[in-house]
Design a protein around this motif. Sequence first.
Motif, mmCIF file in Angstrom:
data_model
loop_
_atom_site.group_PDB
_atom_site.id
_atom_site.type_symbol
_atom_site.label_atom_id
_atom_site.label_comp_id
_atom_site.label_asym_id
_atom_site.label_seq_id
_atom_site.Cartn_x
_atom_site.Cartn_y
_atom_site.Cartn_z
ATOM 1 N N GLU A 14 22.124 60.062 48.247
ATOM 2 C CA GLU A 14 20.929 60.634 47.621
ATOM 3 C C GLU A 14 20.678 62.064 48.099
ATOM 4 O OE1 GLU A 14 16.180 59.756 47.027
ATOM 5 O OE2 GLU A 14 17.481 58.138 47.724
ATOM 6 N N ALA A 15 20.753 62.296 49.397
ATOM 7 C CA ALA A 15 20.497 63.634 49.943
ATOM 8 C C ALA A 15 21.490 64.659 49.408
ATOM 9 C CB ALA A 15 20.547 63.587 51.473
ATOM 10 N N ARG A 16 22.752 64.284 49.361
ATOM 11 C CA ARG A 16 23.781 65.225 48.894
ATOM 12 C C ARG A 16 23.629 65.550 47.416
ATOM 13 N NH1 ARG A 16 29.477 64.284 51.852
ATOM 14 N NH2 ARG A 16 28.678 64.022 53.970
ATOM 15 N N LEU A 17 23.334 64.534 46.603
ATOM 16 C CA LEU A 17 23.177 64.787 45.170
ATOM 17 C C LEU A 17 21.924 65.607 44.892
ATOM 18 C CD1 LEU A 17 24.386 61.401 43.667
ATOM 19 C CD2 LEU A 17 25.610 63.589 43.758
ATOM 20 N N ARG A 18 20.862 65.363 45.633
ATOM 21 C CA ARG A 18 19.644 66.178 45.467
ATOM 22 C C ARG A 18 19.928 67.635 45.828
ATOM 23 N NH1 ARG A 18 15.571 63.400 43.734
ATOM 24 N NH2 ARG A 18 15.343 61.202 44.247
ATOM 25 N N ALA A 19 20.636 67.859 46.913
ATOM 26 C CA ALA A 19 20.940 69.223 47.353
ATOM 27 C C ALA A 19 21.889 69.934 46.383
ATOM 28 C CB ALA A 19 21.546 69.199 48.753
ATOM 29 N N ALA A 20 22.895 69.237 45.912
ATOM 30 C CA ALA A 20 23.928 69.866 45.076
ATOM 31 C C ALA A 20 23.501 70.059 43.628
ATOM 32 C CB ALA A 20 25.208 69.035 45.124
ATOM 33 N N LEU A 21 22.738 69.105 43.083
ATOM 34 C CA LEU A 21 22.488 69.103 41.640
ATOM 35 C C LEU A 21 21.018 69.188 41.242
ATOM 36 C CD1 LEU A 21 25.170 66.409 40.786
ATOM 37 C CD2 LEU A 21 25.347 68.878 40.427
ATOM 38 N N GLN A 22 20.104 69.161 42.198
ATOM 39 C CA GLN A 22 18.667 69.221 41.924
ATOM 40 C C GLN A 22 18.268 68.359 40.719
ATOM 41 O OE1 GLN A 22 20.283 72.672 42.020
ATOM 42 N NE2 GLN A 22 20.271 72.190 44.182
ATOM 43 N N PRO A 23 18.535 67.069 40.777
ATOM 44 C CA PRO A 23 18.284 66.208 39.623
ATOM 45 C C PRO A 23 16.793 65.994 39.338
ATOM 46 C CG PRO A 23 18.886 64.882 41.504
ATOM 47 C CD PRO A 23 19.049 66.322 41.919
ATOM 48 N N GLN A 24 16.489 65.815 38.057
ATOM 49 C CA GLN A 24 15.134 65.431 37.660
ATOM 50 C C GLN A 24 14.920 63.940 37.917
ATOM 51 O OE1 GLN A 24 17.132 67.339 35.623
ATOM 52 N NE2 GLN A 24 15.996 69.239 35.725
ATOM 53 N N GLN A 25 15.985 63.168 37.787
ATOM 54 C CA GLN A 25 15.943 61.729 38.049
ATOM 55 C C GLN A 25 17.200 61.353 38.828
ATOM 56 O OE1 GLN A 25 15.418 59.357 34.486
ATOM 57 N NE2 GLN A 25 14.215 60.965 33.532
ATOM 58 N N LEU A 26 17.027 60.454 39.791
ATOM 59 C CA LEU A 26 18.174 59.993 40.562
ATOM 60 C C LEU A 26 17.902 58.590 41.070
ATOM 61 C CD1 LEU A 26 20.891 60.430 42.008
ATOM 62 C CD2 LEU A 26 19.595 61.439 43.907
ATOM 63 N N ALA A 27 18.842 57.704 40.820
ATOM 64 C CA ALA A 27 18.810 56.358 41.388
ATOM 65 C C ALA A 27 20.171 56.084 42.006
ATOM 66 C CB ALA A 27 18.500 55.322 40.304
ATOM 67 N N VAL A 28 20.151 55.651 43.249
ATOM 68 C CA VAL A 28 21.362 55.245 43.956
ATOM 69 C C VAL A 28 21.241 53.745 44.164
ATOM 70 C CG1 VAL A 28 22.768 55.491 46.025
ATOM 71 C CG2 VAL A 28 21.576 57.488 45.088
ATOM 72 N N ILE A 29 22.098 53.000 43.488
ATOM 73 C CA ILE A 29 22.016 51.537 43.479
ATOM 74 C C ILE A 29 23.192 50.980 44.268
ATOM 75 C CG2 ILE A 29 21.981 49.494 42.001
ATOM 76 C CD1 ILE A 29 21.096 51.747 39.778
ATOM 77 N N ASN A 30 22.871 50.184 45.262
ATOM 78 C CA ASN A 30 23.906 49.568 46.092
ATOM 79 C C ASN A 30 24.373 48.285 45.411
ATOM 80 O OD1 ASN A 30 25.466 48.290 48.028
ATOM 81 N ND2 ASN A 30 24.122 48.843 49.716
ATOM 82 N N ASP A 31 25.602 48.293 44.936
ATOM 83 C CA ASP A 31 26.199 47.148 44.242
ATOM 84 C C ASP A 31 27.095 46.315 45.162
ATOM 85 O OD1 ASP A 31 25.137 47.967 41.727
ATOM 86 O OD2 ASP A 31 26.811 49.356 41.463
ATOM 87 N N SER A 32 27.104 46.609 46.439
ATOM 88 C CA SER A 32 28.062 46.011 47.365
ATOM 89 C C SER A 32 27.985 44.491 47.426
ATOM 90 C CB SER A 32 27.867 46.597 48.764
ATOM 91 O OG SER A 32 28.050 47.999 48.729
ATOM 92 N N ALA A 33 26.803 43.925 47.334
ATOM 93 C CA ALA A 33 26.653 42.467 47.421
ATOM 94 C C ALA A 33 27.432 41.759 46.311
ATOM 95 C CB ALA A 33 25.187 42.072 47.372
#
Length: 96
Positions: A14-33
């Motif tokens: 999340e931090a890297r994508l916010r810094a690199a792309l300044q998104p208006q919307q961002l969801a990071v979903i953990n699918d590992s389970a």
Amino acid sequence: MTGESKGPVATEIEARLRAALQPQQLAVINDSAKHRGHTGDDGTGESHFTVEIVADAFTGQSRVARQRLVNLALSDLLREKIHALAIKANAPAEAP
């Protein structure tokens, strides 16, 4: 993202994508389970993710170019910590 607790890898994504792309919307979903016990499951509970992102940087870009921008921001994580990453990248005019 919702108020659920995030692990260190999800937080870093999340931090890297916010810094690199300044998104208006961002969801990071953990699918590992969903992949527990499968190839690539490293036992940390943070190996498979979906990123849903809306950013101006994607305007006029192809799907492949959008994925490359996300992959570039996360390059070392993809080599070292992330086994699988699904990307849903849209420009603001295309946002669902």
